[in-house]
Design a protein around this motif. Structure first.
Motif, PDB file in Angstrom:
ATOM      1  N   PHE A  38       0.816  -1.205   0.000  1.00  0.00           N
ATOM      2  CA  PHE A  38       0.000   0.000   0.000  1.00  0.00           C
ATOM      3  C   PHE A  38       0.856   1.265   0.000  1.00  0.00           C
ATOM      4  O   PHE A  38       0.424   2.297  -0.517  1.00  0.00           O
ATOM      5  N   ILE A  41       1.437   1.636  -3.618  1.00  0.00           N
ATOM      6  CA  ILE A  41       0.234   2.129  -4.297  1.00  0.00           C
ATOM      7  C   ILE A  41      -0.015   3.598  -3.962  1.00  0.00           C
ATOM      8  O   ILE A  41      -0.333   4.411  -4.836  1.00  0.00           O
ATOM      9  N   ASN A  42       0.134   3.943  -2.677  1.00  0.00           N
ATOM     10  CA  ASN A  42      -0.052   5.345  -2.276  1.00  0.00           C
ATOM     11  C   ASN A  42       0.956   6.262  -2.958  1.00  0.00           C
ATOM     12  O   ASN A  42       0.615   7.370  -3.390  1.00  0.00           O
ATOM     13  N   THR A  44       2.442   5.730  -5.822  1.00  0.00           N
ATOM     14  CA  THR A  44       2.052   5.831  -7.230  1.00  0.00           C
ATOM     15  C   THR A  44       0.871   6.772  -7.409  1.00  0.00           C
ATOM     16  O   THR A  44       0.802   7.547  -8.364  1.00  0.00           O
ATOM     17  N   MET A  45      -0.076   6.723  -6.465  1.00  0.00           N
ATOM     18  CA  MET A  45      -1.238   7.597  -6.559  1.00  0.00           C
ATOM     19  C   MET A  45      -0.847   9.056  -6.326  1.00  0.00           C
ATOM     20  O   MET A  45      -1.397   9.962  -6.973  1.00  0.00           O
ATOM     21  N   CYS A 286      -5.065   3.007   4.155  1.00  0.00           N
ATOM     22  CA  CYS A 286      -5.152   2.407   2.827  1.00  0.00           C
ATOM     23  C   CYS A 286      -6.495   2.665   2.165  1.00  0.00           C
ATOM     24  O   CYS A 286      -6.656   2.397   0.972  1.00  0.00           O
ATOM     25  N   SER A 289      -6.720   5.065  -1.066  1.00  0.00           N
ATOM     26  CA  SER A 289      -6.400   4.468  -2.358  1.00  0.00           C
ATOM     27  C   SER A 289      -7.557   3.630  -2.879  1.00  0.00           C
ATOM     28  O   SER A 289      -7.844   3.617  -4.078  1.00  0.00           O
ATOM     29  N   GLY A 293      -8.943   5.544  -5.745  1.00  0.00           N
ATOM     30  CA  GLY A 293      -8.220   4.888  -6.825  1.00  0.00           C
ATOM     31  C   GLY A 293      -9.072   3.933  -7.627  1.00  0.00           C
ATOM     32  O   GLY A 293      -8.863   3.749  -8.837  1.00  0.00           O
ATOM     33  N   LEU A 303      -4.196   6.015 -12.775  1.00  0.00           N
ATOM     34  CA  LEU A 303      -3.521   5.234 -11.745  1.00  0.00           C
ATOM     35  C   LEU A 303      -3.126   3.861 -12.265  1.00  0.00           C
ATOM     36  O   LEU A 303      -1.994   3.403 -12.051  1.00  0.00           O
ATOM     37  N   LEU A 307       0.597   2.304 -12.590  1.00  0.00           N
ATOM     38  CA  LEU A 307       0.919   1.051 -11.905  1.00  0.00           C
ATOM     39  C   LEU A 307       1.451   0.016 -12.889  1.00  0.00           C
ATOM     40  O   LEU A 307       2.435  -0.673 -12.619  1.00  0.00           O
TER      41      LEU A 307
END
Length: 327
Positions: A38, A41-42, A44-45, A286, A289, A293, A303, A307
């Motif tokens: 996460f 992912i965070n 990347t966001m 989390c 996202s 997301g 997104l 990714l």
């Protein structure tokens, strides 16, 4: 016979320590993997929210960036403190104080940003014609400045209360317990202030988000309101309430653990603390996202494209399709 019993007790103690070590390693691995996922992912966001002008020029996404930034920093700090506690590494009071204050700062920023985002959704649904004049980039920037200022003032007061503690009476600045936000509450005055401030912030946040939620429900019944927009805003506000509730539990978990420690074994307490850490520390950080997301039609294509690009998946056709959609 006495020697045999002593030897047997030593073997049992060594075996328990070995099992405890293996369990700590297993729990740290199981918890660390989703946390790192996460964080990726965070991150990347956060990059995605700075990759296009539409995200930088829309108040909703600017607020989301601020919330996601605070949650990502808080998630990283929480994981660092968890690893230090699992490895039984003791820090000095100054180092722990810096980490604890950063944790408290990002936690308050996250909570107050949730309030501002909820009010923005309320205005968007209940006063759609006045949304553009009210929710401007300038007003959004001012709201974020107010959030950071209030959070920094809280940290300043906590530091001043912390400096009143008689550190010179200690034999060493090395801590005897694991570093945490609660561990840096060293005086009754600090404890009283922390409880009062936490109650004030969460009561304020609960009233604001709940009022916005009720207002959106009432507006959804109006014939002039966009039903789809109102339904989406209602679901978003409900998820914000869940985030707030989990964050509130994170301020109460220490008291719960202390009360359970009087009746339960230490190994069981460690397991309970690990479960609490997953559900009331990791999960709320989390949800952003997952909420935006996956649900937001503007963010999701961009997104997923980033990714796929960072993970180097062997899906060029899908990646190019997502790129076209995001553009």
């Amino acid at each position: 016979m006495l020697y045999f019993n002593q030897s047997q007790n030593v073997n049992i103690t060594a075996e328990q320590r070995y099992q405890g070590l293996l369990e700590r390693l297993l729990l740290s691995t199981l918890i660390g993997m989703p946390c790192c996922l996460f964080l990726f992912i965070n991150g990347t966001m956060l990059f995605t929210l700075r990759s296009k002008s539409v995200f930088c020029e829309t108040s909703r996404y600017i607020l989301l960036y601020n919330l996601l930034f605070a949650d990502t920093v808080l998630l990283a700090l929480s994981q660092l403190l968890y690893i230090l506690a699992a490895c039984r590494i003791r820090l000095t009071y100054p180092v722990c104080g810096v980490l604890a204050m950063l944790t408290s700062l990002t936690n308050v920023i996250s909570t107050l940003t949730l309030v501002v985002m909820s009010l923005e959704r309320y205005v968007a649904v209940c006063y759609p014609l006045r949304h553009a004049p009210i929710i401007t980039i300038r007003n959004t920037g001012m709201a974020i400045c107010v959030v950071w200022t209030v959070s920094l003032l809280n940290i300043l007061i906590r530091v001043l209360l912390l400096l009143n503690f008689a550190f010179e009476d200690l034999q060493s600045l090395q801590m005897t317990d694991s570093c945490s936000d609660i561990a840096m509450i060293l005086s009754p005055m600090s404890d009283l202030y922390n409880k009062a401030y936490t109650c004030f912030v969460f009561i304020l946040a609960s009233v604001a988000i709940t009022s916005s939620y009720v207002g959106v429900i009432v507006a959804a019944r109006s014939a002039s309101t966009d039903k789809a927009s109102a339904q989406k805003a209602r679901n978003t506000l409900l998820l914000h309430l869940v985030q707030l509730g989990l964050s509130l539990l994170s301020t109460m978990h220490t008291s719960i653990v202390i009360s359970l420690a009087t009746t339960l074994q230490r190994l069981l307490i460690v397991r309970i603390k690990s479960i609490f850490y997953v559900f009331i520390f990791i999960l709320p950080r989390c949800l952003c996202s997952l909420i935006y997301g996956l649900r937001d039609q503007t963010i999701r294509p961009a997104l997923m494209y980033h990714l796929c690009g960072q993970l180097k998946l062997s899906c060029p056709s899908k990646g190019s399709g997502l790129k076209n959609n995001s553009e």
